[in-house]
Design a protein around this motif. Structure first.
Motif, PDB file in Angstrom:
ATOM      1  N   ALA A   1       0.751  -0.948  -0.455  1.00 45.26           N
ATOM      2  CA  ALA A   1      -0.121  -0.340  -0.213  1.00 45.26           C
ATOM      3  C   ALA A   1       0.653   1.083   0.030  1.00 45.26           C
ATOM      4  O   ALA A   1       1.032   2.424  -0.906  1.00 45.26           O
ATOM      5  N   ARG A   2       1.749   1.339   0.650  1.00 50.65           N
ATOM      6  CA  ARG A   2       2.589   2.594   0.706  1.00 50.65           C
ATOM      7  C   ARG A   2       3.872   2.236  -0.799  1.00 50.65           C
ATOM      8  O   ARG A   2       3.793   3.574  -1.160  1.00 50.65           O
ATOM      9  N   ALA A   3       4.237   1.698  -1.871  1.00 54.31           N
ATOM     10  CA  ALA A   3       4.297   1.430  -2.436  1.00 54.31           C
ATOM     11  C   ALA A   3       3.708   2.502  -3.489  1.00 54.31           C
ATOM     12  O   ALA A   3       3.895   3.336  -4.440  1.00 54.31           O
ATOM     13  N   LEU A   4       2.520   1.602  -3.910  1.00 57.60           N
ATOM     14  CA  LEU A   4       1.646   2.226  -4.664  1.00 57.60           C
ATOM     15  C   LEU A   4       0.826   4.039  -4.042  1.00 57.60           C
ATOM     16  O   LEU A   4       0.905   4.682  -4.929  1.00 57.60           O
ATOM     17  N   GLU A   5       0.987   4.190  -3.056  1.00 50.91           N
ATOM     18  CA  GLU A   5       0.918   5.782  -2.587  1.00 50.91           C
ATOM     19  C   GLU A   5       2.299   6.733  -3.346  1.00 50.91           C
ATOM     20  O   GLU A   5       2.104   7.889  -3.300  1.00 50.91           O
ATOM     21  N   LEU A   6       3.398   6.116  -2.641  1.00 48.54           N
ATOM     22  CA  LEU A   6       4.386   6.466  -3.659  1.00 48.54           C
ATOM     23  C   LEU A   6       5.000   6.979  -4.663  1.00 48.54           C
ATOM     24  O   LEU A   6       4.721   8.255  -5.811  1.00 48.54           O
ATOM     25  N   LEU A   7       4.312   5.965  -5.499  1.00 44.35           N
ATOM     26  CA  LEU A   7       3.783   5.633  -7.557  1.00 44.35           C
ATOM     27  C   LEU A   7       2.742   7.158  -7.556  1.00 44.35           C
ATOM     28  O   LEU A   7       3.343   7.807  -7.986  1.00 44.35           O
ATOM     29  N   ASP A   8       2.141   7.584  -6.631  1.00 47.86           N
ATOM     30  CA  ASP A   8       0.744   7.837  -7.738  1.00 47.86           C
ATOM     31  C   ASP A   8       1.569   9.555  -6.807  1.00 47.86           C
ATOM     32  O   ASP A   8       1.233  10.605  -7.743  1.00 47.86           O
ATOM     33  N   LEU A   9       2.198   9.293  -5.638  1.00 45.82           N
ATOM     34  CA  LEU A   9       2.789  10.905  -4.950  1.00 45.82           C
ATOM     35  C   LEU A   9       4.230  10.986  -6.157  1.00 45.82           C
ATOM     36  O   LEU A   9       4.175  12.438  -6.235  1.00 45.82           O
ATOM     37  N   VAL A  10       4.795  10.800  -7.456  1.00 43.71           N
ATOM     38  CA  VAL A  10       5.446  11.089  -8.066  1.00 43.71           C
ATOM     39  C   VAL A  10       5.041  10.968  -9.394  1.00 43.71           C
ATOM     40  O   VAL A  10       5.421  10.513 -10.491  1.00 43.71           O
ATOM     41  N   ALA A  11       3.128  10.601  -9.404  1.00 39.76           N
ATOM     42  CA  ALA A  11       2.558  11.194 -10.906  1.00 39.76           C
ATOM     43  C   ALA A  11       2.920   9.785 -11.924  1.00 39.76           C
ATOM     44  O   ALA A  11       3.093   9.368 -12.830  1.00 39.76           O
TER      45      ALA A  11
END
Length: 427
Positions: free
Chosen positions: A403-413
């Protein structure tokens, strides 16, 4: 006039995890002899994919689905790799983006350039060493006889880029594709490299395709500009018209976001420092000195550098290649031990590279590397790369890390499906 290279309605797809994804959708543009065409757009817009397709150099999972690649009027799309090998170098040259991954680290510069003449049987074998030295001098490298005997790691980034340019123009092709040729260079070296390309173009009357994300470079160097977005051409026209009066909303937005075309910001007043501010520095370096031992001589790469980075602020370190920027940062990160001086992170001196204290410090100071090609593990997926530090420090369970990895991907578009992809599938 017949175009030096004419790309017509190119459609390109990549195969990943058993499915084909179309990434280029009917792209067309051309470059005339002696003309510079800049292809600009965001990362992932398809700029490099189209350029590599023109040379028949798509990765193994890439496919030119349809379209024509007309080289001096002859359609070379679909030619075998063996047939294309006679065209690459002799009629189309390529300046790759990253010299670090484009030059063979275990062969000398002279050996690598000499191979071009040998493969194409261009001239007598006995003449090749002399031609290599002449070529290195032609691209502005000092002491070309010495450079021919050196290995890539012995040259600076700017010098390596000149070697790649030498490789591209060795056989005087009619067209050269330069794929982000200055993205890793400082502005001074960047200008020299671009000036060199201009000079060589004028001498040989070759067409030049300049693939770049830098609109300022495109505006200064190009005759025409092609703007790409999501695998399509958004706009094409004379450089001056595209820059001063863009017809598409996307091109206008690119220009609005480009630092070179926006008004200079008013300087921000330096806040008054207090004792508390000094004690609250996120990082501090004091009197850093780094001396490298090279045979009988010592090289002083960093000499008495001191600065503080207050919490919540951005501290810029600028200078030409070889000025000591990266060495300073490597000492700040603890990758290099200073010859003299000290590094403090949140008030604590950087520990030696071992033990629990060093391990704990790794969570408090991080680095964004210059070169993604050499920094991301090609054998891991993007998700695994992002989750690895969390695994190393025992943070969360598998579901929480995902879940955190997905958040990070979204953070950097980046799209969520990038998590399952290897680095080679990303721009």
């Amino acid at each position: 006039m017949t175009a030096a290279l004419d790309l017509r309605d190119l459609v390109i797809s990549y195969r990943s995890r058993g499915a084909d994804t179309q990434v280029v959708h009917g792209v067309s543009y051309h470059v005339d002899p002696g003309e510079t065409v800049a292809v600009v757009g965001e990362s992932g817009s398809g700029k490099s994919t189209v350029a590599l397709a023109a040379l028949g150099l798509l990765p193994s999972n890439g496919k030119l689905v349809s379209g024509q690649v007309l080289l001096d009027g002859t359609d070379i799309a679909g030619w075998s790799d063996r047939r294309m090998s006679k065209v690459r170098g002799s009629r189309i040259g390529l300046v790759p983006q990253d010299p670090g991954s484009s030059l063979n680290p275990v062969r000398t510069i002279g050996s690598q350039l000499g191979e071009i003449f040998r493969i194409h049987r261009h001239g007598r074998p006995d003449d090749i060493p002399g031609r290599v030295v002449e070529l290195l001098g032609r691209v502005g490298l000092s002491q070309p006889e010495l450079r021919a005997k050196q290995y890539p790691h012995e040259l600076s980034g700017g010098m390596q880029q000149r070697v790649l340019i030498a490789s591209a123009v060795a056989l005087e092709p009619q067209i050269v594709v330069a794929d982000e040729p200055t993205s890793a260079l400082d502005v001074t070296v960047q200008k020299r490299v671009l000036d060199l390309l201009d000079d060589l173009q004028a001498q040989n009357h070759m067409g030049l395709i300049l693939v770049t994300h830098d609109l300022a470079v495109a505006a200064e160097r190009a005759d025409r500009i092609v703007v790409m977005r999501s695998g399509r051409v958004e706009e094409e026209g004379p450089a001056r018209e595209v820059i001063t009066a863009p017809a598409s909303d996307y091109a206008a937005r690119l220009l609005a976001d480009a630092p070179a075309f926006t008004a200079t910001r008013e300087p921000v007043a330096e806040p008054t420092r207090t004792i508390a501010d000094e004690m609250d520095a996120a990082a501090e370096v004091r009197g850093l000195v780094k001396v490298f031992h090279r045979g009988a001589a010592d090289f002083r790469a960093v000499d008495d550098v001191s600065f503080q980075v207050a919490r919540g602020t951005t501290h810029a370190i600028v200078g030409e290649s070889g000025s000591g920027k990266t060495t300073t940062i490597r000492m700040l990160m603890g990758f290099e031990a200073p010859t003299e001086g000290a590094v403090l992170v949140e008030g604590q001196e950087m520990p030696t590279r071992r033990g629990a204290a060093w391990r704990a410090m790794r969570r408090r100071i991080q680095i964004v590397y210059q070169n993604p090609f050499a920094s991301l593990d090609p054998s891991q997926s993007i998700g695994s790369i992002l989750e690895e530090p969390m695994r190393n420090f025992g943070l969360g369970d598998r579901a929480a890390r995902r879940a955190r990895a997905l958040e990070l991907l979204d953070l950097v578009a980046l799209p969520a499906d990038a998590r399952r992809r290897p680095p080679r599938e990303l721009s």
